[in-house]
Design an enzyme around this catalytic site. Structure first.
Site, PDB file in Angstrom:
ATOM      1  CG  ASP A 179     -44.504  35.183   5.229  1.00  0.00           C
ATOM      2  OD1 ASP A 179     -43.366  36.173   5.759  1.00  0.00           O
ATOM      3  OD2 ASP A 179     -44.147  34.330   4.284  1.00  0.00           O
ATOM      4  CE  LYS A 185     -43.813  29.919   2.819  1.00  0.00           C
ATOM      5  NZ  LYS A 185     -44.268  31.105   3.557  1.00  0.00           N
ATOM      6  CG  ASP A 218     -44.289  36.328   0.976  1.00  0.00           C
ATOM      7  OD1 ASP A 218     -43.166  36.038   1.638  1.00  0.00           O
ATOM      8  OD2 ASP A 218     -44.244  36.598  -0.220  1.00  0.00           O
ATOM      9  CG  ASN A 219     -43.128  33.008   0.391  1.00  0.00           C
ATOM     10  OD1 ASN A 219     -43.417  33.125   1.572  1.00  0.00           O
ATOM     11  ND2 ASN A 219     -42.109  33.544  -0.164  1.00  0.00           N
ATOM     12  CD  GLU A 277     -38.223  36.276   0.588  1.00  0.00           C
ATOM     13  OE1 GLU A 277     -39.198  36.725  -0.066  1.00  0.00           O
ATOM     14  OE2 GLU A 277     -38.627  35.504   1.551  1.00  0.00           O
TER      15      GLU A 277
HETATM   16  O1  LIG Z   1     -39.423  27.356   8.177  1.00  0.00           O
HETATM   17  C1  LIG Z   1     -40.175  26.842   9.063  1.00  0.00           C
HETATM   18  C2  LIG Z   1     -41.586  27.123   8.461  1.00  0.00           C
HETATM   19  S1  LIG Z   1     -42.331  28.675   8.889  1.00  0.00           S
HETATM   20  C3  LIG Z   1     -41.392  29.724   7.768  1.00  0.00           C
HETATM   21  C4  LIG Z   1     -42.344  29.556   6.474  1.00  0.00           C
HETATM   22  N1  LIG Z   1     -41.804  30.684   5.597  1.00  0.00           N
HETATM   23  C5  LIG Z   1     -41.016  30.126   4.736  1.00  0.00           C
HETATM   24  O2  LIG Z   1     -40.881  28.656   4.542  1.00  0.00           O
HETATM   25  C6  LIG Z   1     -40.649  30.662   3.632  1.00  0.00           C
HETATM   26  C7  LIG Z   1     -39.435  30.210   2.726  1.00  0.00           C
HETATM   27  C8  LIG Z   1     -38.911  30.907   1.777  1.00  0.00           C
HETATM   28  C9  LIG Z   1     -37.902  30.140   0.823  1.00  0.00           C
HETATM   29  C10 LIG Z   1     -37.018  29.404   1.323  1.00  0.00           C
HETATM   30  C11 LIG Z   1     -36.000  28.869   0.452  1.00  0.00           C
HETATM   31  C12 LIG Z   1     -35.923  28.997  -0.772  1.00  0.00           C
HETATM   32  F1  LIG Z   1     -34.896  28.553  -1.722  1.00  0.00           F
HETATM   33  C13 LIG Z   1     -36.938  29.968  -1.389  1.00  0.00           C
HETATM   34  C14 LIG Z   1     -37.879  30.512  -0.514  1.00  0.00           C
HETATM   35  C15 LIG Z   1     -39.393  32.136   1.475  1.00  0.00           C
HETATM   36  C16 LIG Z   1     -40.076  32.990   2.236  1.00  0.00           C
HETATM   37  O3  LIG Z   1     -40.739  34.060   1.856  1.00  0.00           O
HETATM   38  C17 LIG Z   1     -40.805  32.189   3.246  1.00  0.00           C
HETATM   39  O4  LIG Z   1     -41.949  32.643   4.027  1.00  0.00           O
HETATM   40  C18 LIG Z   1     -40.087  26.477  10.408  1.00  0.00           C
HETATM   41  C19 LIG Z   1     -41.140  26.296  11.227  1.00  0.00           C
HETATM   42  C20 LIG Z   1     -40.751  25.786  12.549  1.00  0.00           C
HETATM   43  C21 LIG Z   1     -39.529  25.427  12.812  1.00  0.00           C
HETATM   44  O5  LIG Z   1     -39.335  24.577  14.132  1.00  0.00           O
HETATM   45  C22 LIG Z   1     -38.486  25.360  12.051  1.00  0.00           C
HETATM   46  O6  LIG Z   1     -37.555  24.905  12.512  1.00  0.00           O
HETATM   47  C23 LIG Z   1     -38.752  25.931  10.599  1.00  0.00           C
HETATM   48 MG   LIG Z   2     -42.381  34.504   3.013  1.00  0.00          MG
END
Ligand SMILES: O=C(CSCCNC(=O)c1cc(-c2ccc(F)cc2)cc(O)c1O)c1ccc(O)c(O)c1
Ligand SMILES: [Mg+2]
Length: 215
Positions: A141, A144, A169-170, A199
């Site tokens: 998760d 991606k 997930d996703n 979600e």
């Molecule tokens: O965000 C991250 C990457 S890890 C989280 C991964 N998960 C997702 O990206 C994720 C995204 C979505 C989603 C988002 C926008 C939409 F329009 C639709 C769906 C849904 C999920 O269920 C997810 O799990 C990060 C890491 C390190 C850093 O320093 C930082 O600033 C940020």
């Molecule tokens: Mg997710």
């Protein structure tokens, strides 16, 4: 805004959930994210599918890639019997700090090892550092585009063995096309798609469950 979204999620847990009651933590986060602010937790609908896979596998060691605020960590840990544990990797220190407090509030800290750092750096050290033979269940998760390289790395490190279940997930939204293509076409995996929704929304998303068949 002064506070971050993860901080507001933690506040909702501290206001609405009971210390030591994991279900109340899950309910508080879902309520906040459905009625106040969307956040990227696996959520209640896909979370129920996650629960059923955890119950089916009854894993002793679980690896979660991508902790965020600890919502799915709590969902998984609450179903684990004594002696079983989930190792969860989070790259973002701010997310990790919030997740530690959410996991503590749920009373499940004894079943959880939260590790801060990049999955690609930590996976090669899992056996040595945590005494893990192989994972029974891996919940993907995190970023991606890291699903496929990290799956290959887990294979190379011998952390995926016959019977290991990968749950991703996703796979539709945001989507993980290269990962899906790999697990669905590989003779070493038996894959199935659980159709659901992103979600807290009506958009399509889903989980892909892939069982490693051995070499
Ligand atoms: O965000 C991250 C990457 S890890 C989280 C991964 N998960 C997702 O990206 C994720 C995204 C979505 C989603 C988002 C926008 C939409 F329009 C639709 C769906 C849904 C999920 O269920 C997810 O799990 C990060 C890491 C390190 C850093 O320093 C930082 O600033 C940020
Ligand atoms: Mg997710």
């Amino acid at each position: 805004t002064r506070t971050s979204r993860p901080q507001r999620i933690l506040k909702a847990v501290q206001r609405k959930a009971t210390v030591g009651d994991p279900q109340s933590v899950i309910t508080a986060i879902d309520h906040f994210c459905r009625h106040r602010e969307w956040a990227m937790n696996v959520g209640d609908e896909k979370g129920s599918i996650l629960d059923s896979v955890v119950n089916e596998v009854s894993p002793v060691t679980v690896l979660e890639l991508g902790t965020y605020c600890g919502y799915s960590t709590v969902r998984i840990a609450r179903l684990l019997p004594p002696g079983a544990c989930v190792i969860t990797l989070e790259f973002n220190p701010d997310y990790a700090a919030i997740a530690r407090q959410v996991i503590k509030w749920s009373g499940l800290e004894d079943k959880v090892q939260l590790v801060e750092g990049a999955s690609g750096d930590w996976i090669p050290w899992m056996k040595e550092h945590f005494g893990v033979q192989a994972f029974d269940l891996v919940f993907l998760d995190h970023w991606k585009e890291r699903y496929l390289p990290d799956t290959k790395l887990l294979e190379e490190c011998g952390l995926i063995q016959k019977g290991t279940v990968l749950l991703a997930d996703n796979v539709i939204c945001p989507g993980t096309p290269d990962y899906l293509e790999y697990v669905r076409n590989s003779p070493h995996y038996n894959s199935q798609y659980y159709r659901s929704h992103l979600e807290y929304t009506k958009a399509e998303d889903g989980l892909e469950k892939s069982v490693f068949l051995g070499y």
